[in-house]
Design a protein around this motif. Structure first.
Motif, PDB file in Angstrom:
ATOM      1  N   THR A 248       0.823  -1.213   0.000  1.00  0.00           N
ATOM      2  CA  THR A 248       0.000   0.000   0.000  1.00  0.00           C
ATOM      3  C   THR A 248       0.856   1.262   0.000  1.00  0.00           C
TER       4      THR A 248
ATOM      5  N   GLU B 116      -7.690   4.035  -3.622  1.00  0.00           N
ATOM      6  CA  GLU B 116      -7.804   4.548  -2.255  1.00  0.00           C
ATOM      7  C   GLU B 116      -7.392   6.015  -2.164  1.00  0.00           C
ATOM      8  N   HIS B 117      -6.765   6.547  -3.214  1.00  0.00           N
ATOM      9  CA  HIS B 117      -6.185   7.889  -3.145  1.00  0.00           C
ATOM     10  C   HIS B 117      -6.726   8.860  -4.190  1.00  0.00           C
TER      11      HIS B 117
END
Length: 252
Positions: free
Chosen positions: A28, A60-61
């Protein structure tokens, strides 16, 4: 505890789902680092995305992520995710608007691209100050006798069956033309603890293994599997496996 000989014979015959099941996942922290470089978090594009291993981490970003791969089979093994879309498309012809992408990644894929045409697409689709990252992971590392036997197999036995492009991966893309404002990335590695089945399943996904089989050299594969089983101990035992992550990162 011994490993059944029938399993050793069939370890490299995993079928079409082996790639999705056994390919190592990126950490991650890689996605977090790449996102921190981008000028904004609007759109990330993962080119040559395979089954979406890096694509889903980028989600996720970023508000939106698109993964492109020329293989319909790879796209078929992606997992649905709310802010991620996947499509079949080559790196040299991305169906994206001009100046739309804040981050463009290519993980374990750039050695297959027509780089001049891909770079032309990067310049077309990149938003102002966008980031391009070519990512690869190096040769697998194991400790002790396992590592020694693996290195013999990788460099001496299966080596001749790799396509020429594999040398680019082994070098971390160091010799690729990269006409962007480049800067170094941090030291990041993939680290997993695998049992024997997972390890052999990963090796089964190699194009060199397919080439060796087609050349009638299944003896190389059988001997390697048997030797690794002998060194492994209980096949359920988990050994640390790692890959260094190499990056060519530039601002477009």
């Amino acid at each position: 505890m011994s490993y059944p000989s029938s399993n050793l014979r069939n370890w490299f015959d995993q079928g079409g789902q082996a790639y999705a099941r056994f390919r190592p996942e990126y950490p991650t922290e890689l996605a977090s680092y790449l996102a921190s470089l981008a000028p904004d978090r609007l759109l990330a594009v993962d080119v040559g995305c395979g089954n979406g291993q890096l694509t889903r981490l980028l989600a996720e970003h970023f508000d939106a992520v698109v993964g492109f791969d020329p293989s319909a089979d790879q796209i078929a093994h992606t997992a649905p995710q709310q802010n991620v879309n996947y499509a079949c498309a080559p790196a040299e012809g991305l169906p994206l608007l001009d100046r739309s992408a804040s981050l463009i990644t290519a993980a374990q894929a750039a050695h297959w691209f027509d780089l001049p045409r891909f770079y032309a697409e990067v310049h077309r689709v990149a938003a102002p100050s966008a980031i391009l990252a070519l990512i690869s992971y190096g040769v697998l590392r194991l400790d002790g006798a396992l590592g020694e036997r693996f290195e013999q197999f990788y460099w001496q036995e299966i080596g001749p069956y790799w396509p020429a492009e594999r040398k680019l991966v082994d070098s971390g893309y160091a010799t690729l033309d990269f006409p962007f404002a480049e800067f170094p990335g941090p030291d990041i590695a993939i680290r997993l603890e695998w049992n024997l089945e997972e390890f052999l399943g990963y090796v089964s996904t190699w194009s060199a293994v397919r080439s060796a089989r087609e050349a009638g050299r299944e003896d190389l594969l059988h001997d390697f599997a048997a030797d690794m089983a002998g060194h492994w101990g209980d096949p359920a035992t988990r050994h640390l496996v790692s890959w260094p992550i190499n990056m060519r990162i530039g601002r477009v």
